[in-house]
Design a protein around this motif. Structure first.
Motif, mmCIF file in Angstrom:
data_model
loop_
_atom_site.group_PDB
_atom_site.id
_atom_site.type_symbol
_atom_site.label_atom_id
_atom_site.label_comp_id
_atom_site.label_asym_id
_atom_site.label_seq_id
_atom_site.Cartn_x
_atom_site.Cartn_y
_atom_site.Cartn_z
ATOM 1 N N ARG A 55 23.366 -42.473 9.598
ATOM 2 C CA ARG A 55 22.616 -41.386 8.968
ATOM 3 C C ARG A 55 23.428 -40.745 7.839
ATOM 4 O O ARG A 55 22.877 -40.378 6.795
ATOM 5 C CB ARG A 55 22.230 -40.344 10.022
ATOM 6 N N ALA A 56 24.732 -40.606 8.055
ATOM 7 C CA ALA A 56 25.586 -40.045 7.006
ATOM 8 C C ALA A 56 25.606 -40.969 5.787
ATOM 9 O O ALA A 56 25.520 -40.508 4.636
ATOM 10 C CB ALA A 56 27.004 -39.830 7.540
ATOM 11 N N PHE A 57 25.705 -42.284 6.041
ATOM 12 C CA PHE A 57 25.692 -43.234 4.946
ATOM 13 C C PHE A 57 24.343 -43.223 4.231
ATOM 14 O O PHE A 57 24.271 -43.360 3.002
ATOM 15 C CB PHE A 57 26.001 -44.626 5.485
ATOM 16 N N ALA A 58 23.261 -43.030 5.003
ATOM 17 C CA ALA A 58 21.933 -42.958 4.396
ATOM 18 C C ALA A 58 21.832 -41.766 3.450
ATOM 19 O O ALA A 58 21.259 -41.872 2.357
ATOM 20 C CB ALA A 58 20.866 -42.859 5.487
ATOM 21 N N LEU A 59 22.400 -40.627 3.844
ATOM 22 C CA LEU A 59 22.395 -39.456 2.960
ATOM 23 C C LEU A 59 23.172 -39.730 1.678
ATOM 24 O O LEU A 59 22.762 -39.338 0.579
ATOM 25 C CB LEU A 59 22.980 -38.237 3.687
ATOM 26 N N LEU A 60 24.318 -40.399 1.825
ATOM 27 C CA LEU A 60 25.104 -40.756 0.645
ATOM 28 C C LEU A 60 24.302 -41.666 -0.276
ATOM 29 O O LEU A 60 24.283 -41.473 -1.502
ATOM 30 C CB LEU A 60 26.397 -41.442 1.082
ATOM 31 N N VAL A 118 26.754 -54.612 5.161
ATOM 32 C CA VAL A 118 26.059 -54.336 3.912
ATOM 33 C C VAL A 118 26.822 -54.790 2.679
ATOM 34 O O VAL A 118 26.327 -54.702 1.576
ATOM 35 C CB VAL A 118 25.743 -52.824 3.769
ATOM 36 N N GLY A 119 28.063 -55.252 2.833
ATOM 37 C CA GLY A 119 28.801 -55.771 1.693
ATOM 38 C C GLY A 119 29.443 -54.722 0.815
ATOM 39 O O GLY A 119 30.319 -55.034 0.036
ATOM 40 N N GLY A 120 29.042 -53.470 0.912
ATOM 41 C CA GLY A 120 29.674 -52.405 0.137
ATOM 42 C C GLY A 120 29.223 -52.298 -1.304
ATOM 43 O O GLY A 120 29.703 -51.443 -2.048
ATOM 44 N N GLY A 121 28.304 -53.165 -1.727
ATOM 45 C CA GLY A 121 27.891 -53.163 -3.123
ATOM 46 C C GLY A 121 27.219 -51.883 -3.565
ATOM 47 O O GLY A 121 27.339 -51.480 -4.729
ATOM 48 N N LEU A 122 26.502 -51.230 -2.652
ATOM 49 C CA LEU A 122 25.818 -49.991 -3.022
ATOM 50 C C LEU A 122 26.791 -48.830 -3.185
ATOM 51 O O LEU A 122 26.386 -47.746 -3.597
ATOM 52 C CB LEU A 122 24.746 -49.649 -1.986
ATOM 53 N N ILE A 123 28.063 -49.030 -2.850
ATOM 54 C CA ILE A 123 29.108 -48.081 -3.188
ATOM 55 C C ILE A 123 29.788 -48.489 -4.487
ATOM 56 O O ILE A 123 30.022 -47.678 -5.384
ATOM 57 C CB ILE A 123 30.160 -47.983 -2.064
ATOM 58 N N MET A 124 30.085 -49.787 -4.605
ATOM 59 C CA MET A 124 30.825 -50.269 -5.777
ATOM 60 C C MET A 124 30.023 -50.191 -7.071
ATOM 61 O O MET A 124 30.552 -49.787 -8.113
ATOM 62 C CB MET A 124 31.282 -51.710 -5.536
ATOM 63 N N VAL A 125 28.764 -50.604 -7.032
ATOM 64 C CA VAL A 125 27.976 -50.653 -8.276
ATOM 65 C C VAL A 125 27.822 -49.273 -8.905
ATOM 66 O O VAL A 125 28.096 -49.109 -10.101
ATOM 67 C CB VAL A 125 26.605 -51.315 -8.030
ATOM 68 N N PRO A 126 27.405 -48.226 -8.160
ATOM 69 C CA PRO A 126 27.324 -46.903 -8.791
ATOM 70 C C PRO A 126 28.679 -46.390 -9.283
ATOM 71 O O PRO A 126 28.752 -45.738 -10.339
ATOM 72 C CB PRO A 126 26.771 -46.012 -7.668
ATOM 73 N N ALA A 127 29.761 -46.656 -8.522
ATOM 74 C CA ALA A 127 31.087 -46.212 -8.969
ATOM 75 C C ALA A 127 31.467 -46.897 -10.284
ATOM 76 O O ALA A 127 31.953 -46.244 -11.225
ATOM 77 C CB ALA A 127 32.128 -46.506 -7.893
ATOM 78 N N LEU A 128 31.245 -48.194 -10.362
ATOM 79 C CA LEU A 128 31.531 -48.915 -11.605
ATOM 80 C C LEU A 128 30.622 -48.447 -12.739
ATOM 81 O O LEU A 128 31.056 -48.354 -13.895
ATOM 82 C CB LEU A 128 31.362 -50.418 -11.383
ATOM 83 N N ALA A 129 29.364 -48.142 -12.415
ATOM 84 C CA ALA A 129 28.429 -47.676 -13.441
ATOM 85 C C ALA A 129 28.860 -46.340 -14.042
ATOM 86 O O ALA A 129 28.540 -46.036 -15.197
ATOM 87 C CB ALA A 129 27.024 -47.554 -12.849
ATOM 88 N N LEU A 130 29.583 -45.534 -13.275
ATOM 89 C CA LEU A 130 30.103 -44.273 -13.793
ATOM 90 C C LEU A 130 31.372 -44.471 -14.616
ATOM 91 O O LEU A 130 31.565 -43.814 -15.647
ATOM 92 C CB LEU A 130 30.394 -43.311 -12.627
ATOM 93 N N VAL A 131 32.248 -45.382 -14.159
ATOM 94 C CA VAL A 131 33.556 -45.544 -14.789
ATOM 95 C C VAL A 131 33.500 -46.426 -16.036
ATOM 96 O O VAL A 131 34.159 -46.136 -17.043
ATOM 97 C CB VAL A 131 34.564 -46.117 -13.771
ATOM 98 N N LEU A 132 32.732 -47.491 -16.003
ATOM 99 C CA LEU A 132 32.738 -48.453 -17.107
ATOM 100 C C LEU A 132 32.351 -47.840 -18.460
ATOM 101 O O LEU A 132 32.998 -48.150 -19.474
ATOM 102 C CB LEU A 132 31.824 -49.636 -16.772
ATOM 103 N N PRO A 133 31.305 -46.981 -18.537
ATOM 104 C CA PRO A 133 31.015 -46.373 -19.842
ATOM 105 C C PRO A 133 32.183 -45.540 -20.377
ATOM 106 O O PRO A 133 32.375 -45.442 -21.598
ATOM 107 C CB PRO A 133 29.788 -45.488 -19.560
#
Length: 264
Positions: free
Chosen positions: A248-253, A23-38
């Motif tokens: 399934r755990a990743f889907a919940l996240l 999956v490339g991990g982008g769906l973890i990185m983008v939300p994390a960056l969206a929280l930190v960058l502001p």
């Protein structure tokens, strides 16, 4: 220091997920960056573009490590990828310029919706195909499907595995080979998408220095370092473990992440 720690941990998680699920991990990185960058003072107009562009730049490094690990196990279909990759790259390049024209709020909604859709796709067990094995897609179909997958992936900031794996396996490719080929397909998506975000954001105001267009170089170094190191671990897990519970755990996240992005 806290923000750097978030980047390092996020990169490690993204690397494992890249190898495990393609999956490339982008769906973890983008939300994390969206929280930190502001919190770093990045304006609302560009913080999502920076998050997505930086994520794709990281995936451009992570995908190399993940692809090599899958290639060593013989799970990359390079012949299919030759016909699939041009569409992936062109779609991803176009997606960067579409993202540049959208507001941060619109992109946030797109990422949130994408996270929820991927969560549903991962949580629902995939029924084995009753058709005989063997890819049932010609060059024109592969190019067109690649274009759509590349465009959507670039808008969300992912390597496209969550779209490529179901498509390739649904068209007759064995699932382990589909995961490996999707990981390799993350390279043209990430490289072309990151290039598009560099060009589209070259003169954008408010992007934190040092940067190349919409790509934050500081976040890139922290995220890419741990991502590349951890991607082979995900590949080993993918070949040794049943991933049903982890999926399934990743889907919940992802559901939680998607909801957070939609209501923010």
């Amino acid at each position: 220091m806290e923000q750097w720690l978030i980047f390092l941990v996020t990169g490690a998680a993204a690397g494992v997920l890249a190898g495990l699920f393609g999956v490339g991990g982008g769906l973890i990185m983008v939300p994390a960056l969206a929280l930190v960058l502001p919190l770093q003072g990045v304006p609302e107009r560009v913080f999502m573009q920076v998050a997505i562009g930086t994520s794709l730049a990281v995936i451009s490094a992570t995908s190399i490590s993940s692809t090599l690990a899958h290639h060593r196990r013989g799970s990359v279909d390079w012949r299919t990828l030759q016909r699939f990759a041009p569409g992936l790259a062109l779609g991803a390049l176009a997606g960067a310029f579409v993202a540049d024209a959208l507001t941060g709020t619109a992109l946030q909604r797109i990422v949130g919706t994408g996270a929820i859709l991927v969560a549903v796709q991962m949580a629902v067990p995939r029924r084995p195909s009753s058709a005989p094995p063997g890819l049932r897609a010609g060059a024109i179909e592969l190019f067109g499907a690649g274009g759509v997958i590349g465009l959507l992936s670039s808008l969300v900031g992912i390597g496209g595995g969550s779209l490529s794996v179901p498509y390739l396996s649904g068209r007759g490719m064995p699932v382990h080979r589909a995961v490996g080929s999707a990981a390799a397909g993350g390279m043209p998506i990430a490289w072309a998408g990151a290039l598009g975000f560099v060009v589209a954001g070259w003169d954008a105001p408010g992007v934190p220095a040092p940067h190349l267009g919409y790509v934050s170089l500081g976040a890139f170094v922290a995220l890419a370092g741990t991502s590349v190191l951890c991607a082979p671990l995900g590949v080993r897990l993918a070949h040794r473990l049943s991933a049903a519970t982890l999926k399934r755990a990743f889907a919940l996240l992802l559901l939680a992440v998607g909801a957070r992005m939609l209501i923010a």
